[in-house]
Scaffold this active site. Structure first.
Site, PDB file in Angstrom:
ATOM      1  N   HIS A  57      32.222  28.174  53.009  1.00 17.15           N
ATOM      2  CA  HIS A  57      31.269  27.538  53.599  1.00 17.15           C
ATOM      3  C   HIS A  57      32.045  26.063  53.912  1.00 17.15           C
ATOM      4  O   HIS A  57      32.672  25.610  53.248  1.00 17.15           O
ATOM      5  CB  HIS A  57      30.001  27.452  52.838  1.00 17.15           C
ATOM      6  CG  HIS A  57      29.191  28.687  52.735  1.00 17.15           C
ATOM      7  ND1 HIS A  57      27.887  28.549  52.436  1.00 17.15           N
ATOM      8  CD2 HIS A  57      29.328  30.030  53.105  1.00 17.15           C
ATOM      9  CE1 HIS A  57      27.302  29.777  52.449  1.00 17.15           C
ATOM     10  NE2 HIS A  57      28.243  30.712  52.957  1.00 17.15           N
ATOM     11  N   GLU A  59      30.871  23.146  53.127  1.00 14.54           N
ATOM     12  CA  GLU A  59      30.823  22.244  52.161  1.00 14.54           C
ATOM     13  C   GLU A  59      31.859  22.355  51.174  1.00 14.54           C
ATOM     14  O   GLU A  59      32.443  21.607  50.572  1.00 14.54           O
ATOM     15  CB  GLU A  59      29.574  22.324  51.371  1.00 14.54           C
ATOM     16  CG  GLU A  59      28.121  21.821  52.258  1.00 14.54           C
ATOM     17  CD  GLU A  59      27.371  23.131  52.744  1.00 14.54           C
ATOM     18  OE1 GLU A  59      26.393  23.213  52.920  1.00 14.54           O
ATOM     19  OE2 GLU A  59      28.136  24.113  53.508  1.00 14.54           O
ATOM     20  N   CYS A  87      23.208  25.693  51.070  1.00 18.98           N
ATOM     21  CA  CYS A  87      22.449  27.019  50.445  1.00 18.98           C
ATOM     22  C   CYS A  87      22.665  26.977  48.829  1.00 18.98           C
ATOM     23  O   CYS A  87      23.029  25.707  48.402  1.00 18.98           O
ATOM     24  CB  CYS A  87      23.358  28.054  50.654  1.00 18.98           C
ATOM     25  SG  CYS A  87      24.948  28.072  50.039  1.00 18.98           S
ATOM     26  N   CYS A  90      26.583  26.505  47.599  1.00 17.55           N
ATOM     27  CA  CYS A  90      27.141  24.968  47.961  1.00 17.55           C
ATOM     28  C   CYS A  90      26.308  23.970  47.158  1.00 17.55           C
ATOM     29  O   CYS A  90      26.933  23.085  46.781  1.00 17.55           O
ATOM     30  CB  CYS A  90      26.839  24.649  49.214  1.00 17.55           C
ATOM     31  SG  CYS A  90      28.067  25.705  50.362  1.00 17.55           S
TER      32      CYS A  90
END
Length: 147
Positions: A57, A59, A87, A90
């Site tokens: 992801h 992040e 999410c 993260c």
């Protein structure tokens, strides 16, 4: 003295540039930048399709880059800007990195950490809704193209 030009909106625009990179390469358009002392020290966008890695992801990419830049695992003096509410995965990484401030654009009612009632580090400040319309529009365009 802090420069008035370096606002949350200013840095969120850089996160949106990262999100557009994801969009252009067929990834879910989420972008992230991490800032320390008004300088971007880490950036990333979703790479889950390209890397065949569910943990890739935006992040996660940005946290890894910022920690490498600083040579330290804690980002308590940093601000993380991300176009979509993080999410749970993260949020966990943000918690462990002890990020000082998190600024996100669009909320994620399905997979966001707030919906899951996950807390970030107690010292982490949260700002939400920064350039949310731009982030939401990019996300909507991406999923409209898939249909």
């Amino acid at each position: 003295m802090e420069n008035i030009f370096f606002t949350d909106e200013y840095f969120m625009k850089y996160a949106l540039v990262e999100a557009k990179k994801a969009f252009d390469s067929g990834e879910v358009p989420v972008g992230c930048v991490i800032v320390a002392n008004n300088q971007i020290i880490g950036k990333g966008h979703n790479l889950t399709e390209r890397l065949n890695d569910v943990t890739a992801h935006a992040e996660m990419q940005a946290i890894t880059a910022a920690a490498g830049y600083l040579g330290a695992k804690y980002l308590n003096e940093c601000t993380l800007y991300v176009t979509l509410e993080p999410c749970v995965m993260c949020a966990g990484a943000i918690f462990w990195a002890q990020v000082g401030k998190v600024v996100f654009g669009a909320t994620d009612d399905k997979r966001g950490f707030e919906k899951a009632m996950i807390n970030l580090h107690p010292k982490t400040k949260i700002e939400k809704g920064v350039l949310a319309i731009e982030a939401s529009d990019l996300m909507s365009a991406f999923f409209k193209n898939l249909r």
